[in-house]
Write an enzyme that holds these catalytic residues in place. Structure first.
Site, PDB file in Angstrom:
ATOM      1  N   ASP A   8     -11.309 -31.416   5.694  1.00  0.00           N
ATOM      2  CA  ASP A   8     -12.401 -31.635   4.728  1.00  0.00           C
ATOM      3  C   ASP A   8     -12.927 -33.076   4.666  1.00  0.00           C
ATOM      4  O   ASP A   8     -13.052 -33.645   3.567  1.00  0.00           O
ATOM      5  CB  ASP A   8     -11.959 -31.172   3.329  1.00  0.00           C
ATOM      6  CG  ASP A   8     -11.603 -29.691   3.275  1.00  0.00           C
ATOM      7  OD1 ASP A   8     -11.699 -29.009   4.311  1.00  0.00           O
ATOM      8  OD2 ASP A   8     -11.224 -29.212   2.192  1.00  0.00           O
ATOM      9  N   ASP A  48     -14.858 -27.353   3.663  1.00  0.00           N
ATOM     10  CA  ASP A  48     -14.990 -26.614   2.404  1.00  0.00           C
ATOM     11  C   ASP A  48     -16.461 -26.160   2.345  1.00  0.00           C
ATOM     12  O   ASP A  48     -17.365 -26.990   2.472  1.00  0.00           O
ATOM     13  CB  ASP A  48     -14.659 -27.580   1.253  1.00  0.00           C
ATOM     14  CG  ASP A  48     -13.950 -26.916   0.082  1.00  0.00           C
ATOM     15  OD1 ASP A  48     -13.231 -25.924   0.285  1.00  0.00           O
ATOM     16  OD2 ASP A  48     -14.127 -27.414  -1.055  1.00  0.00           O
ATOM     17  N   HIS A  50     -18.619 -23.688   0.121  1.00  0.00           N
ATOM     18  CA  HIS A  50     -18.705 -22.750  -1.005  1.00  0.00           C
ATOM     19  C   HIS A  50     -20.115 -22.208  -1.234  1.00  0.00           C
ATOM     20  O   HIS A  50     -21.089 -22.963  -1.152  1.00  0.00           O
ATOM     21  CB  HIS A  50     -18.283 -23.460  -2.290  1.00  0.00           C
ATOM     22  CG  HIS A  50     -16.864 -23.917  -2.331  1.00  0.00           C
ATOM     23  ND1 HIS A  50     -15.797 -23.087  -2.107  1.00  0.00           N
ATOM     24  CD2 HIS A  50     -16.326 -25.142  -2.602  1.00  0.00           C
ATOM     25  CE1 HIS A  50     -14.664 -23.774  -2.235  1.00  0.00           C
ATOM     26  NE2 HIS A  50     -14.955 -25.024  -2.523  1.00  0.00           N
ATOM     27  N   HIS A  83     -19.174 -28.462  -5.817  1.00  0.00           N
ATOM     28  CA  HIS A  83     -18.989 -29.348  -4.664  1.00  0.00           C
ATOM     29  C   HIS A  83     -19.078 -28.559  -3.370  1.00  0.00           C
ATOM     30  O   HIS A  83     -18.801 -27.360  -3.342  1.00  0.00           O
ATOM     31  CB  HIS A  83     -17.612 -30.050  -4.744  1.00  0.00           C
ATOM     32  CG  HIS A  83     -16.467 -29.103  -4.620  1.00  0.00           C
ATOM     33  ND1 HIS A  83     -15.981 -28.384  -5.684  1.00  0.00           N
ATOM     34  CD2 HIS A  83     -15.732 -28.726  -3.545  1.00  0.00           C
ATOM     35  CE1 HIS A  83     -14.993 -27.613  -5.277  1.00  0.00           C
ATOM     36  NE2 HIS A  83     -14.827 -27.787  -3.974  1.00  0.00           N
ATOM     37  N   LYS A 108     -14.165 -22.677   5.049  1.00  0.00           N
ATOM     38  CA  LYS A 108     -13.288 -21.992   4.093  1.00  0.00           C
ATOM     39  C   LYS A 108     -13.884 -22.052   2.702  1.00  0.00           C
ATOM     40  O   LYS A 108     -14.764 -22.877   2.440  1.00  0.00           O
ATOM     41  CB  LYS A 108     -11.897 -22.636   4.097  1.00  0.00           C
ATOM     42  CG  LYS A 108     -11.915 -24.081   3.608  1.00  0.00           C
ATOM     43  CD  LYS A 108     -10.543 -24.715   3.750  1.00  0.00           C
ATOM     44  CE  LYS A 108     -10.529 -26.144   3.296  1.00  0.00           C
ATOM     45  NZ  LYS A 108     -10.744 -26.327   1.860  1.00  0.00           N
ATOM     46  N   CYS A 153      -6.038 -29.784  -0.492  1.00  0.00           N
ATOM     47  CA  CYS A 153      -6.258 -29.094   0.784  1.00  0.00           C
ATOM     48  C   CYS A 153      -5.318 -29.558   1.884  1.00  0.00           C
ATOM     49  O   CYS A 153      -4.909 -28.753   2.722  1.00  0.00           O
ATOM     50  CB  CYS A 153      -7.719 -29.205   1.180  1.00  0.00           C
ATOM     51  SG  CYS A 153      -8.750 -28.259   0.026  1.00  0.00           S
TER      52      CYS A 153
HETATM   53  C1  VGL Z   1     -10.455 -29.551  -2.250  1.00  0.00           C
HETATM   54  C2  VGL Z   1     -10.493 -29.126  -4.491  1.00  0.00           C
HETATM   55  C3  VGL Z   1     -11.451 -28.145  -4.317  1.00  0.00           C
HETATM   56  C4  VGL Z   1      -9.892 -30.356  -1.116  1.00  0.00           C
HETATM   57  C5  VGL Z   1     -11.408 -28.564  -2.055  1.00  0.00           C
HETATM   58  O1  VGL Z   1     -10.524 -30.436  -0.034  1.00  0.00           O
HETATM   59  O2  VGL Z   1      -8.789 -30.932  -1.296  1.00  0.00           O
HETATM   60  N1  VGL Z   1      -9.993 -29.811  -3.467  1.00  0.00           N
HETATM   61  N2  VGL Z   1     -11.902 -27.882  -3.083  1.00  0.00           N
HETATM   62 ZN    ZN Z   2     -13.547 -26.629  -2.834  1.00  0.00          ZN
END
Ligand code: VGL
Ligand code: ZN
Length: 209
Positions: A8, A48, A50, A83, A108, A153
């Site tokens: 990420d 990430d 979403h 986010h 993901k 993550c």
């Molecule tokens: C993450 C919180 C929500 C991360 C992703 O990449 O650590 N943390 N989504």
């Molecule tokens: Zn996330």
């Protein structure tokens, strides 16, 4: 077959992003150096990704505020600021990341009903992302993991790699990682160490390469 997994490394988790991790951008040069000179045969990255109405967002829960605990599909869930909404700049990889060196990207967090911290599977541990299959198919024997955020993550990806990829040497790269909270990072590192995961630095890796 040595592989590096970059977790990420997106604008959303860097200063100026929607869920910024302190010093998150400082890991980008480390990632670039490791991709170039770390002796890896394969570079993997997670992203990430979403939907705008993802259930982990506080905005989807009446009266909830970000960083409060809530529930998602009946399970406790940390509620986040919106986010890394797919297709937005927040979800893009950091502009300085040398993306052309990445061989495979695992997206993901696309199912609105479950969060996905690990690059390998959803938090309810039922749906796999396909990354473990990819790693097995490519004959990876050693996997170094780092990125954002250490306490979410990265930690869950490391622990899942151990469980889903028996026989693969999994290590955590500390200076390739930053976390959301200092206590969270400390606990995450202890948990990874307790699971038998070596903690290495990029300098260790460059010295081996
Ligand atoms: C993450 C919180 C929500 C991360 C992703 O990449 O650590 N943390 N989504
Ligand atoms: Zn996330």
């Amino acid at each position: 077959m040595k592989a590096l997994l970059l977790v990420d490394l997106q604008n959303g988790f860097c200063p100026g992003g929607n869920l910024p991790v302190a010093e998150g951008d400082q890991v980008i040069p480390v990632a670039n150096r490791l991709m170039r000179d770390g002796g890896y045969d394969l570079i993997l990255a997670s992203q990430d990704w979403h939907p705008a109405n993802h259930g982990s967002f506080a905005s989807q829960h009446p009266h909830a505020r970000p960083f409060e605990m809530g529930t998602l599909s009946g399970k406790p869930q940390m509620l986040w600021p919106d986010h890394c909404v797919r297709g937005t700049e927040d979800a893009d990889f950091h502009p300085q990341l040398e993306k052309s060196r990445i061989h495979f990207v695992q997206k993901k967090g696309q199912d609105i009903g479950v969060d996905s911290y690990s690059a390998f599977r959803d938090n309810d541990r039922s749906a796999l992302t396909g990354l473990a299959d990819e790693i097995r198919r490519r004959g990876v024997t050693a996997l170094d993991i780092g990125g954002l955020a250490t306490d979410y993550c990265v930690k869950f990806s490391v622990l899942d790699a151990l469980e889903l990829l028996p026989g693969v040497r999994v290590r955590f790269v500390s200076d390739l990682s930053r976390g959301i909270s200092p206590e969270g990072v400390e606990a995450a590192v202890s948990q990874m160490r307790a699971a038998g995961v070596p903690v290495v630095t990029s300098a260790d890796i460059l010295a081996e390469a």
